[in-house]
Design a protein around this motif. Sequence first.
Motif, PDB file in Angstrom:
ATOM      1  N   THR A  20       0.833  -1.204   0.000  1.00  0.00           N
ATOM      2  CA  THR A  20       0.000   0.000   0.000  1.00  0.00           C
ATOM      3  C   THR A  20       0.869   1.256   0.000  1.00  0.00           C
ATOM      4  O   THR A  20       1.967   1.267   0.558  1.00  0.00           O
ATOM      5  N   LYS A  21       0.349   2.287  -0.604  1.00  0.00           N
ATOM      6  CA  LYS A  21       1.049   3.573  -0.651  1.00  0.00           C
ATOM      7  C   LYS A  21       1.049   4.216   0.731  1.00  0.00           C
ATOM      8  O   LYS A  21       0.005   4.351   1.368  1.00  0.00           O
ATOM      9  N   LYS A  22       2.243   4.638   1.168  1.00  0.00           N
ATOM     10  CA  LYS A  22       2.388   5.212   2.503  1.00  0.00           C
ATOM     11  C   LYS A  22       2.896   6.655   2.474  1.00  0.00           C
ATOM     12  O   LYS A  22       2.826   7.353   3.489  1.00  0.00           O
ATOM     13  N   ARG A  23       3.438   7.089   1.350  1.00  0.00           N
ATOM     14  CA  ARG A  23       3.904   8.472   1.229  1.00  0.00           C
ATOM     15  C   ARG A  23       3.909   8.848  -0.250  1.00  0.00           C
ATOM     16  O   ARG A  23       3.705   8.000  -1.114  1.00  0.00           O
ATOM     17  N   SER A  24       4.157  10.126  -0.536  1.00  0.00           N
ATOM     18  CA  SER A  24       3.969  10.645  -1.884  1.00  0.00           C
ATOM     19  C   SER A  24       5.285  10.990  -2.557  1.00  0.00           C
ATOM     20  O   SER A  24       6.008  11.884  -2.097  1.00  0.00           O
ATOM     21  N   TYR A  25       5.578  10.312  -3.646  1.00  0.00           N
ATOM     22  CA  TYR A  25       6.734  10.648  -4.481  1.00  0.00           C
ATOM     23  C   TYR A  25       6.580  12.047  -5.074  1.00  0.00           C
ATOM     24  O   TYR A  25       7.546  12.826  -5.119  1.00  0.00           O
ATOM     25  N   ALA A  26       5.367  12.396  -5.493  1.00  0.00           N
ATOM     26  CA  ALA A  26       5.131  13.718  -6.077  1.00  0.00           C
ATOM     27  C   ALA A  26       5.440  14.823  -5.074  1.00  0.00           C
ATOM     28  O   ALA A  26       6.114  15.816  -5.406  1.00  0.00           O
ATOM     29  N   ASP A  27       4.966  14.658  -3.838  1.00  0.00           N
ATOM     30  CA  ASP A  27       5.176  15.702  -2.830  1.00  0.00           C
ATOM     31  C   ASP A  27       6.602  15.726  -2.306  1.00  0.00           C
ATOM     32  O   ASP A  27       7.191  16.801  -2.110  1.00  0.00           O
ATOM     33  N   ASP A  28       7.158  14.552  -2.055  1.00  0.00           N
ATOM     34  CA  ASP A  28       8.446  14.465  -1.360  1.00  0.00           C
ATOM     35  C   ASP A  28       9.642  14.601  -2.290  1.00  0.00           C
ATOM     36  O   ASP A  28      10.731  15.004  -1.851  1.00  0.00           O
ATOM     37  N   VAL A  29       9.485  14.244  -3.553  1.00  0.00           N
ATOM     38  CA  VAL A  29      10.622  14.218  -4.476  1.00  0.00           C
ATOM     39  C   VAL A  29      10.423  15.143  -5.671  1.00  0.00           C
ATOM     40  O   VAL A  29      11.255  16.005  -5.939  1.00  0.00           O
ATOM     41  N   LEU A  30       9.314  14.989  -6.381  1.00  0.00           N
ATOM     42  CA  LEU A  30       9.125  15.800  -7.595  1.00  0.00           C
ATOM     43  C   LEU A  30       8.996  17.285  -7.267  1.00  0.00           C
ATOM     44  O   LEU A  30       9.566  18.131  -7.983  1.00  0.00           O
ATOM     45  N   ALA A  31       8.290  17.628  -6.203  1.00  0.00           N
ATOM     46  CA  ALA A  31       8.144  19.043  -5.840  1.00  0.00           C
ATOM     47  C   ALA A  31       9.485  19.679  -5.463  1.00  0.00           C
ATOM     48  O   ALA A  31       9.810  20.771  -5.953  1.00  0.00           O
ATOM     49  N   PRO A  32      10.305  19.038  -4.618  1.00  0.00           N
ATOM     50  CA  PRO A  32      11.622  19.620  -4.340  1.00  0.00           C
ATOM     51  C   PRO A  32      12.512  19.717  -5.577  1.00  0.00           C
ATOM     52  O   PRO A  32      13.291  20.677  -5.703  1.00  0.00           O
ATOM     53  N   ILE A  33      12.423  18.759  -6.485  1.00  0.00           N
ATOM     54  CA  ILE A  33      13.199  18.858  -7.724  1.00  0.00           C
ATOM     55  C   ILE A  33      12.733  20.063  -8.532  1.00  0.00           C
ATOM     56  O   ILE A  33      13.545  20.840  -9.057  1.00  0.00           O
ATOM     57  N   ASP A  34      11.418  20.249  -8.642  1.00  0.00           N
ATOM     58  CA  ASP A  34      10.887  21.381  -9.390  1.00  0.00           C
ATOM     59  C   ASP A  34      11.376  22.703  -8.828  1.00  0.00           C
ATOM     60  O   ASP A  34      11.645  23.654  -9.582  1.00  0.00           O
ATOM     61  N   ALA A  35      11.552  22.760  -7.516  1.00  0.00           N
ATOM     62  CA  ALA A  35      12.014  23.996  -6.875  1.00  0.00           C
ATOM     63  C   ALA A  35      13.471  24.310  -7.191  1.00  0.00           C
ATOM     64  O   ALA A  35      13.931  25.428  -6.934  1.00  0.00           O
ATOM     65  N   TRP A  68       8.233   3.876  -7.010  1.00  0.00           N
ATOM     66  CA  TRP A  68       7.147   3.025  -6.515  1.00  0.00           C
ATOM     67  C   TRP A  68       7.516   2.476  -5.139  1.00  0.00           C
ATOM     68  O   TRP A  68       6.700   2.485  -4.210  1.00  0.00           O
ATOM     69  N   ALA A  69       8.740   2.013  -5.001  1.00  0.00           N
ATOM     70  CA  ALA A  69       9.194   1.482  -3.720  1.00  0.00           C
ATOM     71  C   ALA A  69       9.323   2.581  -2.673  1.00  0.00           C
ATOM     72  O   ALA A  69       9.095   2.338  -1.484  1.00  0.00           O
ATOM     73  N   TYR A  70       9.676   3.802  -3.096  1.00  0.00           N
ATOM     74  CA  TYR A  70       9.721   4.918  -2.153  1.00  0.00           C
ATOM     75  C   TYR A  70       8.353   5.109  -1.515  1.00  0.00           C
ATOM     76  O   TYR A  70       8.241   5.259  -0.285  1.00  0.00           O
ATOM     77  N   GLU A  71       7.299   5.098  -2.329  1.00  0.00           N
ATOM     78  CA  GLU A  71       5.956   5.342  -1.797  1.00  0.00           C
ATOM     79  C   GLU A  71       5.499   4.223  -0.875  1.00  0.00           C
ATOM     80  O   GLU A  71       4.722   4.466   0.056  1.00  0.00           O
ATOM     81  N   ARG A  72       5.976   3.022  -1.102  1.00  0.00           N
ATOM     82  CA  ARG A  72       5.528   1.874  -0.311  1.00  0.00           C
ATOM     83  C   ARG A  72       6.522   1.467   0.767  1.00  0.00           C
ATOM     84  O   ARG A  72       6.314   0.489   1.488  1.00  0.00           O
ATOM     85  N   ILE A  73       7.601   2.246   0.884  1.00  0.00           N
ATOM     86  CA  ILE A  73       8.653   1.991   1.872  1.00  0.00           C
ATOM     87  C   ILE A  73       9.110   0.540   1.752  1.00  0.00           C
ATOM     88  O   ILE A  73       9.086  -0.241   2.710  1.00  0.00           O
ATOM     89  N   HIS A  74       9.532   0.187   0.546  1.00  0.00           N
ATOM     90  CA  HIS A  74       9.919  -1.182   0.254  1.00  0.00           C
ATOM     91  C   HIS A  74      11.266  -1.229  -0.449  1.00  0.00           C
ATOM     92  O   HIS A  74      11.740  -0.242  -1.025  1.00  0.00           O
ATOM     93  N   ARG A  75      11.861  -2.405  -0.410  1.00  0.00           N
ATOM     94  CA  ARG A  75      13.155  -2.640  -1.041  1.00  0.00           C
ATOM     95  C   ARG A  75      13.015  -2.992  -2.524  1.00  0.00           C
ATOM     96  O   ARG A  75      13.879  -2.663  -3.329  1.00  0.00           O
ATOM     97  N   TRP A  76      11.934  -3.665  -2.863  1.00  0.00           N
ATOM     98  CA  TRP A  76      11.748  -4.179  -4.217  1.00  0.00           C
ATOM     99  C   TRP A  76      10.875  -3.251  -5.050  1.00  0.00           C
ATOM    100  O   TRP A  76      10.183  -2.384  -4.536  1.00  0.00           O
ATOM    101  N   ASN A  77      10.885  -3.503  -6.376  1.00  0.00           N
ATOM    102  CA  ASN A  77       9.918  -2.851  -7.248  1.00  0.00           C
ATOM    103  C   ASN A  77       8.638  -3.691  -7.275  1.00  0.00           C
ATOM    104  O   ASN A  77       8.563  -4.742  -6.617  1.00  0.00           O
ATOM    105  N   PRO A  78       7.587  -3.297  -7.993  1.00  0.00           N
ATOM    106  CA  PRO A  78       6.328  -4.048  -7.922  1.00  0.00           C
ATOM    107  C   PRO A  78       6.388  -5.443  -8.536  1.00  0.00           C
ATOM    108  O   PRO A  78       5.447  -6.229  -8.365  1.00  0.00           O
ATOM    109  N   LEU A  79       7.489  -5.754  -9.212  1.00  0.00           N
ATOM    110  CA  LEU A  79       7.668  -7.095  -9.759  1.00  0.00           C
ATOM    111  C   LEU A  79       8.371  -8.013  -8.768  1.00  0.00           C
ATOM    112  O   LEU A  79       8.736  -9.138  -9.115  1.00  0.00           O
ATOM    113  N   ALA A  80       8.572  -7.521  -7.524  1.00  0.00           N
ATOM    114  CA  ALA A  80       9.312  -8.246  -6.483  1.00  0.00           C
ATOM    115  C   ALA A  80      10.753  -8.490  -6.905  1.00  0.00           C
ATOM    116  O   ALA A  80      11.341  -9.530  -6.610  1.00  0.00           O
TER     117      ALA A  80
END
Length: 306
Positions: A28-43, A124-136
């Motif tokens: 499950t998604k636990k945090r936002s890549y758009a808010d945490d990463v893309l927004a700071p990059i845009d800045a 994807w793994a950043y948002e789910r706080i996981h080590r793997w991608n969605p393909l495991a």
Amino acid sequence: MSPIPNPPGRPGQPWTADDRAAWRAQQTKKRSYADDVLAPIDALREVAAVIPYGELDYAPDGVYPLLSIRSHDWNDALPVALVTGGVHGYETSGVHGALAFARDHLGDYAGRLNVLVAPCVSPWAYERIHRWNPLAIDPNRSFRAGSDAPESAALMQLVAPLKGRFLVHIDLHETTDSDESEFRPALAARDGKVFEPGTIPDGFYLVDDSDNPQPDFQRAIIAAVAKVTHIAPADPDGTIIGSPVVAPGVIEYAFVPLGLCAGITGAKYTTTTEVYPDSPRATPEQCIAAQVAAVRAALDFALQAG
């Protein structure tokens, strides 16, 4: 044996495609890549160039643009430094350390070094706080020709035109308590193997390339980080995570044979950082500061040593 809720598959048997799909459905998604990463990059667009290098279409979870940051004053006559973070998406200080370095220190190297930063290789793994991608799949064992990890393939494609020009590459990681409680047991379950417990070091350490060791380079980074946070001691058997300690806070892996991110550039100076965010002796801010200190020390040493 495994703390994964309702682990897919059967003990002793590698996961099937259906098992991997069942595992993905649990994430499950636990945090936002758009808010945490893309927004700071845009800045950062006024002080750096923002270069897209692909996107990951992981429907139904979403489409993830992959963005890199590079020096505004890019000069093809200069050597190149690569800073990568978030190859393992759950390793938070690697992502935010790369972003903090780009925000606060990218300009320090103007006219001396071209700097390329990929702050979140696995969104994807950043948002789910996981080590793997969605393909495991673990992206940090997948940096090789024909990679089955789209995250790894995209980064290698970004780097390919610059091969032969890299002087230094530092890949920012963490070793967490969840490595032992969740991710190593999950790996054993996925591959149909028996989980063998290990230990988690309390402190910062580095992984050097056993096929291209640079002890002075590693020593300079350890000295800089020691001013910010504590360095991991060796276990009683002289190892850290089962590998012999070759210098205080330093172990070695074979980067290229293992498909590790730190082996993709062919740079003279390469390292993987490992921050311990679960230590009672370190705060999240210290962990990010340790990553930034490591990047600065790596680039400064490489420029001075050549």
